[in-house]
Design a protein around this motif. Structure first.
Motif, short mmCIF file in Angstrom:
data_model
loop_
_atom_site.label_atom_id
_atom_site.label_comp_id
_atom_site.label_asym_id
_atom_site.label_seq_id
_atom_site.Cartn_x
_atom_site.Cartn_y
_atom_site.Cartn_z
N GLY A 222 -17.97 8.91 -24.25
CA GLY A 222 -18.67 9.66 -25.28
C GLY A 222 -18.18 11.09 -25.43
O GLY A 222 -17.58 11.67 -24.52
N TYR A 223 -18.48 11.65 -26.58
CA TYR A 223 -18.03 13.00 -26.92
C TYR A 223 -18.62 14.05 -25.98
O TYR A 223 -17.90 14.89 -25.46
CB TYR A 223 -18.40 13.31 -28.37
N ARG A 224 -19.92 14.02 -25.78
CA ARG A 224 -20.58 15.08 -25.01
C ARG A 224 -20.10 15.12 -23.57
O ARG A 224 -19.78 16.20 -23.05
CB ARG A 224 -22.09 14.91 -25.08
N ILE A 225 -20.02 13.98 -22.91
CA ILE A 225 -19.57 13.96 -21.51
C ILE A 225 -18.10 14.36 -21.43
O ILE A 225 -17.70 15.13 -20.54
CB ILE A 225 -19.83 12.59 -20.88
N THR A 226 -17.28 13.87 -22.35
CA THR A 226 -15.86 14.23 -22.36
C THR A 226 -15.69 15.73 -22.51
O THR A 226 -14.91 16.36 -21.78
CB THR A 226 -15.11 13.50 -23.50
N MET A 227 -16.40 16.32 -23.45
CA MET A 227 -16.27 17.77 -23.68
C MET A 227 -16.81 18.59 -22.51
O MET A 227 -16.24 19.63 -22.16
CB MET A 227 -16.98 18.18 -24.97
N VAL A 228 -17.89 18.12 -21.87
CA VAL A 228 -18.40 18.82 -20.69
C VAL A 228 -17.34 18.82 -19.59
O VAL A 228 -17.09 19.85 -18.95
CB VAL A 228 -19.73 18.19 -20.20
N TRP B 98 -22.02 30.54 -13.72
CA TRP B 98 -23.03 30.62 -14.77
C TRP B 98 -22.38 30.76 -16.14
O TRP B 98 -22.88 30.21 -17.12
CB TRP B 98 -24.03 31.74 -14.50
N GLN B 99 -21.24 31.48 -16.23
CA GLN B 99 -20.54 31.59 -17.50
C GLN B 99 -19.94 30.24 -17.90
O GLN B 99 -20.00 29.84 -19.06
CB GLN B 99 -19.42 32.63 -17.41
N THR B 100 -19.36 29.57 -16.92
CA THR B 100 -18.79 28.24 -17.17
C THR B 100 -19.86 27.28 -17.67
O THR B 100 -19.65 26.55 -18.64
CB THR B 100 -18.14 27.69 -15.89
N ALA B 101 -21.03 27.29 -17.02
CA ALA B 101 -22.11 26.37 -17.41
C ALA B 101 -22.61 26.68 -18.82
O ALA B 101 -22.78 25.75 -19.63
CB ALA B 101 -23.26 26.47 -16.41
N ILE B 102 -22.82 27.94 -19.14
CA ILE B 102 -23.33 28.30 -20.47
C ILE B 102 -22.32 27.94 -21.55
O ILE B 102 -22.67 27.33 -22.56
CB ILE B 102 -23.69 29.80 -20.52
N LEU B 103 -21.05 28.31 -21.34
CA LEU B 103 -20.03 28.01 -22.35
C LEU B 103 -19.81 26.51 -22.50
O LEU B 103 -19.71 25.99 -23.62
CB LEU B 103 -18.72 28.69 -21.98
N LEU C 105 -14.17 21.07 -20.90
CA LEU C 105 -14.47 22.50 -20.96
C LEU C 105 -14.83 23.05 -19.58
O LEU C 105 -14.47 24.18 -19.26
CB LEU C 105 -15.59 22.76 -21.96
N GLY C 106 -15.53 22.26 -18.78
CA GLY C 106 -15.81 22.69 -17.42
C GLY C 106 -14.55 22.92 -16.62
O GLY C 106 -14.42 23.91 -15.89
N PHE C 107 -13.58 22.04 -16.77
CA PHE C 107 -12.30 22.20 -16.09
C PHE C 107 -11.55 23.43 -16.61
O PHE C 107 -11.05 24.24 -15.83
CB PHE C 107 -11.44 20.94 -16.26
N LEU C 108 -11.46 23.55 -17.93
CA LEU C 108 -10.70 24.67 -18.49
C LEU C 108 -11.33 26.03 -18.18
O LEU C 108 -10.64 26.97 -17.79
CB LEU C 108 -10.53 24.50 -20.01
N PHE C 109 -12.65 26.13 -18.34
CA PHE C 109 -13.32 27.40 -18.07
C PHE C 109 -13.46 27.67 -16.57
O PHE C 109 -13.25 28.79 -16.11
CB PHE C 109 -14.71 27.44 -18.72
N GLY C 110 -13.85 26.66 -15.81
CA GLY C 110 -14.12 26.87 -14.40
C GLY C 110 -12.89 26.91 -13.52
O GLY C 110 -12.77 27.76 -12.64
N VAL C 111 -11.96 25.99 -13.74
CA VAL C 111 -10.78 25.90 -12.88
C VAL C 111 -9.63 26.74 -13.41
O VAL C 111 -9.05 27.54 -12.67
CB VAL C 111 -10.35 24.42 -12.72
N ALA D 291 -2.90 17.90 -20.53
CA ALA D 291 -3.57 16.88 -19.71
C ALA D 291 -4.98 16.61 -20.23
O ALA D 291 -5.44 15.46 -20.24
CB ALA D 291 -3.61 17.34 -18.25
N CYS D 292 -5.67 17.65 -20.67
CA CYS D 292 -7.02 17.48 -21.22
C CYS D 292 -7.00 16.67 -22.51
O CYS D 292 -7.89 15.85 -22.75
CB CYS D 292 -7.68 18.83 -21.46
N THR D 293 -5.99 16.87 -23.34
CA THR D 293 -5.91 16.07 -24.57
C THR D 293 -5.62 14.60 -24.24
O THR D 293 -6.17 13.71 -24.89
CB THR D 293 -4.85 16.62 -25.54
N ALA D 294 -4.78 14.38 -23.23
CA ALA D 294 -4.52 12.99 -22.81
C ALA D 294 -5.79 12.36 -22.24
O ALA D 294 -6.11 11.20 -22.53
CB ALA D 294 -3.40 12.95 -21.79
#
Length: 146
Positions: free
Chosen positions: A92-98, A114-119, A101-107, A79-82
């Protein structure tokens, strides 16, 4: 049918597909390789290794006994790749990756906030800086220029 034989067959089919699609790119020579040279070599390697998997896959785990416990993670990544495919150019790249990655690490991985935010910030902004600034690979900036 074993998992090694199924995956080996999939690698063979993927390699053959890449060989077929590569035909539109010039091959070049060994001294001056064209854009189709490396994809062809990698596709040949994929077919060879896939064939080895099929031949050596007799003793592997049978496919019907495999438990798909990681299916939710696999579907989340798909789903993230789609999502990235549809919105990378727009936001944009930065917002898309945030977001990804926020979804994958946090959810999905349930890391601490704090780990999710840093990563998330480190990887999304760090990879943008590495590729866009240092390596000069233009990455999408989106409608907001970010």
């Amino acid at each position: 049918m074993t998992i090694d034989r199924v995956s080996g067959s999939a690698f063979i089919l993927l390699g053959l597909f890449v060989m077929w699609e590569r035909r539109v790119l010039p091959l070049g020579t060994h001294g001056q390789p064209g854009p189709g040279y490396l994809p062809l070599l990698l596709a040949i390697l994929l077919v060879i290794l896939g064939g080895l998997l099929v031949l050596q896959g007799r003793g592997a785990t049978p496919l019907r006994t495999v438990v798909w416990s990681e299916a939710p993670h696999a579907l989340a990544i798909l789903a993230c790749t789609a999502f990235a495919t549809g919105l990378l150019e727009r936001i944009g790249y930065r917002i898309t990756m945030v977001l990804i990655l926020g979804f994958l690490f946090g959810v999905m991985e349930r890391l601490r906030p704090w780990q999710t935010a840093i990563l998330t910030l480190g990887l999304s902004l760090g990879t943008f800086w590495l590729f866009d600034s240092l390596l000069r690979v233009p990455l999408p900036r989106g409608g907001w220029g970010f």
